[in-house]
Design a protein around this motif. Structure first.
Motif, PDB file in Angstrom:
ATOM      1  N   GLU A  34       0.742  -1.188   0.078  1.00 23.84           N
ATOM      2  CA  GLU A  34       0.186  -0.209   0.024  1.00 23.84           C
ATOM      3  C   GLU A  34       0.734   1.140   0.025  1.00 23.84           C
ATOM      4  O   GLU A  34       1.743   1.531   1.013  1.00 23.84           O
ATOM      5  CB  GLU A  34      -0.973   0.061   1.134  1.00 23.84           C
ATOM      6  CG  GLU A  34      -0.520   0.511   2.430  1.00 23.84           C
ATOM      7  CD  GLU A  34       0.500  -0.551   3.467  1.00 23.84           C
ATOM      8  OE1 GLU A  34       0.587  -0.033   4.412  1.00 23.84           O
ATOM      9  OE2 GLU A  34       0.621  -1.905   3.062  1.00 23.84           O
ATOM     10  N   GLY A  37       0.360   6.640   2.824  1.00 22.43           N
ATOM     11  CA  GLY A  37       0.114   6.574   4.125  1.00 22.43           C
ATOM     12  C   GLY A  37      -1.188   6.521   4.770  1.00 22.43           C
ATOM     13  O   GLY A  37      -1.745   6.106   5.728  1.00 22.43           O
ATOM     14  N   HIS A  39      -3.713   4.701   3.361  1.00 17.81           N
ATOM     15  CA  HIS A  39      -4.086   3.434   3.464  1.00 17.81           C
ATOM     16  C   HIS A  39      -3.465   2.645   4.380  1.00 17.81           C
ATOM     17  O   HIS A  39      -4.163   1.642   5.153  1.00 17.81           O
ATOM     18  CB  HIS A  39      -3.736   2.659   2.051  1.00 17.81           C
ATOM     19  CG  HIS A  39      -4.380   3.141   0.959  1.00 17.81           C
ATOM     20  ND1 HIS A  39      -4.109   3.407  -0.320  1.00 17.81           N
ATOM     21  CD2 HIS A  39      -5.892   3.360   0.644  1.00 17.81           C
ATOM     22  CE1 HIS A  39      -4.942   3.710  -1.290  1.00 17.81           C
ATOM     23  NE2 HIS A  39      -5.953   3.616  -0.372  1.00 17.81           N
ATOM     24  N   THR A  40      -2.083   2.906   4.949  1.00 20.59           N
ATOM     25  CA  THR A  40      -1.481   2.555   5.853  1.00 20.59           C
ATOM     26  C   THR A  40      -2.223   2.732   7.080  1.00 20.59           C
ATOM     27  O   THR A  40      -2.479   1.855   8.241  1.00 20.59           O
ATOM     28  CB  THR A  40      -0.098   2.995   6.317  1.00 20.59           C
ATOM     29  OG1 THR A  40       0.683   2.561   4.980  1.00 20.59           O
ATOM     30  CG2 THR A  40       0.428   2.285   7.375  1.00 20.59           C
ATOM     31  N   HIS A  41      -2.739   3.840   7.456  1.00 16.80           N
ATOM     32  CA  HIS A  41      -3.662   4.497   8.440  1.00 16.80           C
ATOM     33  C   HIS A  41      -4.726   3.323   8.653  1.00 16.80           C
ATOM     34  O   HIS A  41      -5.155   2.910   9.842  1.00 16.80           O
ATOM     35  CB  HIS A  41      -3.959   5.889   8.589  1.00 16.80           C
ATOM     36  CG  HIS A  41      -4.583   6.307   9.476  1.00 16.80           C
ATOM     37  ND1 HIS A  41      -4.009   6.769  10.538  1.00 16.80           N
ATOM     38  CD2 HIS A  41      -5.927   6.641   9.647  1.00 16.80           C
ATOM     39  CE1 HIS A  41      -5.175   7.319  11.640  1.00 16.80           C
ATOM     40  NE2 HIS A  41      -6.408   7.266  10.888  1.00 16.80           N
ATOM     41  N   SER A  44      -4.257  -0.280   9.635  1.00 10.47           N
ATOM     42  CA  SER A  44      -4.179  -0.354  10.979  1.00 10.47           C
ATOM     43  C   SER A  44      -5.178   0.020  11.993  1.00 10.47           C
ATOM     44  O   SER A  44      -5.591  -0.695  12.905  1.00 10.47           O
ATOM     45  CB  SER A  44      -2.683   0.585  11.433  1.00 10.47           C
ATOM     46  OG  SER A  44      -1.638   0.212  10.902  1.00 10.47           O
ATOM     47  N   HIS A  60       4.360  -1.744   3.828  1.00 15.98           N
ATOM     48  CA  HIS A  60       4.293  -0.372   3.935  1.00 15.98           C
ATOM     49  C   HIS A  60       5.011   0.427   2.876  1.00 15.98           C
ATOM     50  O   HIS A  60       6.299  -0.107   2.714  1.00 15.98           O
ATOM     51  CB  HIS A  60       4.641   0.339   5.214  1.00 15.98           C
ATOM     52  CG  HIS A  60       3.768  -0.345   6.506  1.00 15.98           C
ATOM     53  ND1 HIS A  60       2.240  -0.515   6.462  1.00 15.98           N
ATOM     54  CD2 HIS A  60       4.295  -0.849   7.618  1.00 15.98           C
ATOM     55  CE1 HIS A  60       2.094  -1.012   7.508  1.00 15.98           C
ATOM     56  NE2 HIS A  60       2.951  -1.162   8.406  1.00 15.98           N
ATOM     57  N   LYS A 334       9.715  -3.420   8.958  1.00 16.80           N
ATOM     58  CA  LYS A 334       8.207  -2.927   9.561  1.00 16.80           C
ATOM     59  C   LYS A 334       8.577  -2.236  11.041  1.00 16.80           C
ATOM     60  O   LYS A 334       9.615  -2.193  11.475  1.00 16.80           O
ATOM     61  CB  LYS A 334       7.607  -4.399  10.278  1.00 16.80           C
ATOM     62  CG  LYS A 334       7.460  -5.275   9.043  1.00 16.80           C
ATOM     63  CD  LYS A 334       6.334  -6.530   9.467  1.00 16.80           C
ATOM     64  CE  LYS A 334       7.053  -7.063  10.597  1.00 16.80           C
ATOM     65  NZ  LYS A 334       8.183  -8.048  10.270  1.00 16.80           N
ATOM     66  N   CYS A 354       8.718   9.057  10.482  1.00 22.15           N
ATOM     67  CA  CYS A 354       7.678   7.998  10.399  1.00 22.15           C
ATOM     68  C   CYS A 354       6.830   7.934  11.513  1.00 22.15           C
ATOM     69  O   CYS A 354       5.632   7.328  11.660  1.00 22.15           O
ATOM     70  CB  CYS A 354       7.993   6.464  10.123  1.00 22.15           C
ATOM     71  SG  CYS A 354       9.029   6.347   8.567  1.00 22.15           S
ATOM     72  N   GLU A 359       0.064   9.858   8.994  1.00 20.35           N
ATOM     73  CA  GLU A 359      -0.009   9.058   7.692  1.00 20.35           C
ATOM     74  C   GLU A 359       1.219   8.122   7.854  1.00 20.35           C
ATOM     75  O   GLU A 359       1.528   7.051   7.144  1.00 20.35           O
ATOM     76  CB  GLU A 359       0.064   9.594   6.620  1.00 20.35           C
ATOM     77  CG  GLU A 359      -1.116  10.070   6.248  1.00 20.35           C
ATOM     78  CD  GLU A 359      -1.269  10.795   4.748  1.00 20.35           C
ATOM     79  OE1 GLU A 359      -0.055  10.811   4.181  1.00 20.35           O
ATOM     80  OE2 GLU A 359      -2.486  11.309   4.346  1.00 20.35           O
ATOM     81  N   ALA A 361       3.923   5.139   9.188  1.00 22.44           N
ATOM     82  CA  ALA A 361       3.792   3.809   9.173  1.00 22.44           C
ATOM     83  C   ALA A 361       3.816   3.427  10.632  1.00 22.44           C
ATOM     84  O   ALA A 361       3.389   2.675  11.765  1.00 22.44           O
ATOM     85  CB  ALA A 361       4.746   2.867   8.496  1.00 22.44           C
ATOM     86  N   HIS A 365       1.231   2.270  13.428  1.00 21.20           N
ATOM     87  CA  HIS A 365       1.385   1.058  14.305  1.00 21.20           C
ATOM     88  C   HIS A 365       1.189   1.344  15.892  1.00 21.20           C
ATOM     89  O   HIS A 365       0.658   0.834  16.721  1.00 21.20           O
ATOM     90  CB  HIS A 365       2.432   0.128  13.878  1.00 21.20           C
ATOM     91  CG  HIS A 365       2.501  -1.131  14.359  1.00 21.20           C
ATOM     92  ND1 HIS A 365       1.567  -2.077  13.964  1.00 21.20           N
ATOM     93  CD2 HIS A 365       3.169  -1.603  15.637  1.00 21.20           C
ATOM     94  CE1 HIS A 365       1.943  -3.245  14.798  1.00 21.20           C
ATOM     95  NE2 HIS A 365       2.855  -2.985  15.660  1.00 21.20           N
TER      96      HIS A 365
END
Length: 382
Positions: A34, A37, A39-41, A44, A60, A334, A354, A359, A361, A365
């Protein structure tokens, strides 16, 4: 609420999860990046990864504009803000990105520099209009989504004759970053980052359209599915990618049809083309120097270019040795692979970018996923 609740329906999510489990071929793996950011959000926040089979892995990407901004550019902004009488305007997330010597724009503000958080480029133009006796610089960052508003600000400043307004341009381009990842040693030579397909960004694609991604499908045989930011958008995109891979296809598909077309926003693209031109190279955090991956202000609008007015010289600065942000942005690691994640490095005390942006990763997380990393102790094991 239209376009919100129906894209967060738990029952539909379970149906999509069942379809992904059913169609994901057990002997093979599906490694999907993905890029964005957002989509990463979403992944999670809504626990999307927990609904996927073990052989469908999300990776990510570098789609957080604050995260990919190198330290040297933050240093440049801090140096600008230190100029007597100058007002530096910037978006909220950039205020807290760690720079050299333990500084940040927020610390520079606390030290006396006039750094102001704005919600839009129009706010920076307004501040310049309200302060005719002071220089105002807008610290512009972001992908193709935020570039048109910066172009609007330049045009508005020209129309209003605001000689005290300039832009420190740091806009970067999504397709160039995807190309860099696909050409990286981790993907092409070492295989340490297996990539089978991409979830294409949503907001970026509303501007540039789906057409630019066709190159990646054709040249690299990597399917791309553009998806919205809601959890059901993401899950549907994952299912579409699984089906493409099962069928041996590599195409660009558009899940986000309610906002994205093939050609994008013609007016926005024309405005960007009028004000900006390609830089030959630009440094990205984690990716290094990426050719033709960023924009600069054209000579026609040189009067509004902060780099030209103040003679800004960029200096590359290495990241904190304890920070794994660069590797995380490349998909090599990760957040939990970083030794300082969640201990020394937190959203309140970020070591790397980050962990700053919502946004990012690491921030995503930390906020939504870190408690799932704690081993469950059963009653009998106590």
């Amino acid at each position: 609420m239209k376009y919100i609740d129906e894209f967060r329906d738990g029952a539909v999510a379970r149906q999509l999860a069942a379809a992904i489990h059913r169609e994901a071929d057990r002997p093979r793996s599906y490694n999907l990046m993905e890029f964005c950011g957002g989509h990463t959000h979403a992944i999670s926040r809504y626990g999307v990864a927990d609904l996927l089979p073990a052989n469908v892995r999300m990776i990510h990407g570098p789609g957080c504009p604050v995260c990919v901004l190198p330290i040297g550019r933050i240093d440049n902004a801090i140096e600008l803000a230190a100029r007597p009488g100058l007002i530096l305007c910037t978006y909220a997330d950039t205020m807290r990105v760690p720079a050299s010597r333990g500084l940040s724009l927020l610390k520079a503000k606390a030290g006396g520099s006039d750094v102001r958080m704005v919600y839009s480029s129009a706010d920076a133009v307004r501040i310049a209009r309200e302060n005719p006796g002071r220089e105002v610089v807008f610290f512009a960052i972001g992908f193709e989504t935020t570039t048109p508003p910066t172009a609007v600000a330049v045009k508005a400043a020209e129309a209003a004759g605001l000689a005290n307004f300039t832009v420190f341009c740091n806009h970067v381009l999504t397709p160039s970053a995807i190309s860099n990842i696909l050409e990286s040693p981790e993907v092409r030579e070492l295989g340490t980052v297996p990539l089978d397909g991409f979830i294409g960004p949503a907001h970026v694609s509303t501007v540039i359209g789906s057409q630019p991604y066709e190159y990646f499908a054709e040249e690299y045989a990597k399917p791309v599915v553009i998806a919205g930011f809601e959890p059901l958008d993401v899950m549907q995109a994952i299912l579409m990618l699984v089906r493409q891979l099962n069928e041996g296809r590599a195409e660009v598909e558009n899940e986000f049809t309610r906002a994205v077309t093939r050609d994008g926003n013609a007016k926005a693209k024309a405005l960007v083309a009028e004000v900006f031109e390609l830089r030959k190279t630009f440094e990205w955090r984690g990716l290094g120097e990426v050719p033709y991956s960023a924009l600069a202000i054209k000579d026609k609008y040189r009067a509004f270019d902060a780099e030209a007015r103040y003679g800004i010289t960029y200096r590359s600065v290495p990241d904190n040795k304890a920070c794994e942000c660069g590797a995380i942005l490349r998909g090599v690691k990760k957040p939990t692979d970083c030794k300082v994640f969640g201990t020394v490095c937190t959203p309140e005390n970020p070591i790397g970018s980050c962990m700053v942006s919502s946004e990012g990763a690491c921030a995503a997380h930390y906020t939504y996923g870190r408690f799932r990393d704690i081993p469950v102790v059963t009653e009998g094991a106590r």
